[in-house]
Design a protein around this motif. Structure first.
Motif, mmCIF file in Angstrom:
data_model
loop_
_atom_site.group_PDB
_atom_site.id
_atom_site.type_symbol
_atom_site.label_atom_id
_atom_site.label_comp_id
_atom_site.label_asym_id
_atom_site.label_seq_id
_atom_site.Cartn_x
_atom_site.Cartn_y
_atom_site.Cartn_z
ATOM 1 N N LEU A 67 0.942 12.860 -5.682
ATOM 2 C CA LEU A 67 1.078 14.145 -5.325
ATOM 3 C C LEU A 67 2.431 14.824 -5.761
ATOM 4 O O LEU A 67 3.515 14.412 -5.455
ATOM 5 N N ASN A 100 -7.579 11.495 2.733
ATOM 6 C CA ASN A 100 -7.261 12.969 2.289
ATOM 7 C C ASN A 100 -5.528 12.874 2.612
ATOM 8 O O ASN A 100 -5.329 12.816 3.981
ATOM 9 N N SER A 102 -2.115 15.510 2.097
ATOM 10 C CA SER A 102 -1.705 16.541 1.250
ATOM 11 C C SER A 102 -0.268 16.947 2.010
ATOM 12 O O SER A 102 0.104 16.200 3.335
#
Length: 160
Positions: A67, A100, A102
């Protein structure tokens, strides 16, 4: 004579106050480990199992490899004050051990700190409680598998 007693009392009181400081080990309390002073950068956010969030074909247990939006800094200063700013993460399960992940908003905190040879403890905000001193890193061992975090690691920024 009364003025002489007042002057003597004030002088004795001033000497007593001046002789007490954080470095004298009063009441068996050792001074803090000032070796932890500095600006520390987040370098690892370790998870289990490994994830391939950036879809490059290589799964990693360190979310910093996956990320670009993930960042964090910790300032530990000589006035026994700490300041912290770090990306929060949104983690949701998908299927078969995949998640997932984020970046969300940023968490900011501040407070006071103390350190011995093994760990730095933080007061004032519950964003940080204690970081283990491990070689050249400060490590927050959380110990949870995804959707939790195994650990966060920080390295002191080198100033040129």
């Amino acid at each position: 004579m009364k003025n002489l007693k007042k002057v003597f009392f004030l002088l004795a009181f001033t000497v007593l106050i001046a002789s007490c400081n954080i470095d004298d080990g009063v009441e068996g309390i050792p001074p803090p480990n000032f070796d932890v002073l500095g600006l520390w950068d987040l370098v690892e956010v370790n998870v289990n199992p490994a994830q391939d969030l950036n879809m490059d074909g290589t799964a990693s247990t360190n979310l910093m490899d996956e990320l670009d939006c993930l960042s964090g800094t910790l300032l530990i200063d000589g006035d026994l004050v700490w300041t912290f700013e770090q990306s929060n993460l949104d983690i949701t399960p998908i299927t078969s051990g995949q998640f997932n992940v984020s970046c969300a908003d940023t968490n900011s905190a501040t407070g006071t700190w103390f350190s011995d040879e093994n760990e730095v403890t933080f007061d004032g905000d519950d964003a940080l409680t204690a970081l283990k001193i491990s070689g050249d890193q400060l490590v927050n061992e959380v110990g949870e598998d995804l959707p939790g975090i195994q650990s966060f690691a920080y390295v002191r920024r080198v100033v040129n």
